[in-house]
Design an enzyme around this catalytic site. Structure first.
Site, PDB file in Angstrom:
ATOM      1  CG  HIS A   1      -4.090  -3.452   2.554  1.00 59.60           C
ATOM      2  ND1 HIS A   1      -3.131  -3.023   3.444  1.00 59.60           N
ATOM      3  CD2 HIS A   1      -4.679  -2.337   2.068  1.00 59.60           C
ATOM      4  CE1 HIS A   1      -3.144  -1.703   3.506  1.00 59.60           C
ATOM      5  NE2 HIS A   1      -4.070  -1.264   2.674  1.00 59.60           N
TER       6      HIS A   1
ATOM      7  CD  GLU B   1      -2.249  -6.181   5.008  1.00 61.67           C
ATOM      8  OE1 GLU B   1      -2.530  -4.999   5.288  1.00 61.67           O
ATOM      9  OE2 GLU B   1      -1.649  -6.501   3.949  1.00 61.67           O
TER      10      GLU B   1
ATOM     11  CB  CYS C   1      -1.006  -0.031   1.144  1.00 64.71           C
ATOM     12  SG  CYS C   1      -2.344   1.168   0.949  1.00 64.71           S
TER      13      CYS C   1
END
EC number: 4.3.2.10
Length: 192
Positions: free
Chosen positions: A174, A176, A76
């Site tokens: 992202h 994650e 990001c």
């Protein structure tokens, strides 16, 4: 050992939690020796470009990161700060990628937030990932398309969803927070 760069940027704990789910140990650190000795380095980021770059400069991390030889993953804002220039706060980045970061034109809702499709994979990091998979984005600024673009997303306009140059990898989305696709991408990065 996986080093997650510590600089008071957001999403550090969510990146570490995603590595924990993969049974991968990591350490959050700003220690130069630990970062240099790590097998892999993750440079996460959530926040505003100019103030984040100021924090990196205060710790000297803006000078360290471009010199790293092991695989490095920017996420990001981490990806955006690895670029040359950023319109947010008129910020000079680290210049790892010779790319400009621009604000989305106000032709749709900004920030670009939520699940969106990525395609045109051009890196082994996408091994086992189906074309046109969905991943999770939250950003108001985008990286232009370039020779380093390894996947594309189209929101208002086509932009670099991910980048790669030598040992440097970067994702605007992202991983994650991107479910099974994100987990597979992190696993693939850890195999680099």
């Amino acid at each position: 050992m996986i080093a997650i760069i510590k600089y008071n940027g957001g999403n550090v704990s969510s990146v570490q939690n995603s590595l924990n789910r993969l049974n991968v140990e990591s350490v959050v650190t700003d220690n130069f020796d630990m970062i240099r000795k790590a097998d892999k380095v993750i440079f996460p980021g959530v926040g505003e470009a100019s103030s984040t770059m100021k924090l990196l400069k205060e710790k000297g991390l803006d000078q360290l990161i471009p010199t790293l030889k092991q695989p490095v993953l920017g996420v990001c804002l981490g990806m955006q700060l690895m670029c040359k220039n950023n319109e947010e706060g008129n910020t000079v980045g680290m210049g790892i990628f010779d790319i400009n970061v621009k604000k989305f034109p106000a032709k749709n809702i900004v920030p670009h937030m939520g699940w969106n499709t990525i395609s045109d994979f051009k890196s082994g990091i996408f091994s086992g990932i189906e074309e046109n998979s969905d991943v999770y984005f939250v950003h108001s600024f985008y990286c232009e398309l370039s020779e380093n673009t390894t996947s594309i997303c189209d929101y208002i306009l086509p932009f670099s969803a991910s980048l790669q140059k030598d040992n440097f990898y970067a994702m605007q989305f992202h991983p994650e927070k991107s479910g099974d696709v994100g987990s597979r991408l992190l696993e693939n990065f850890l195999k680099q």
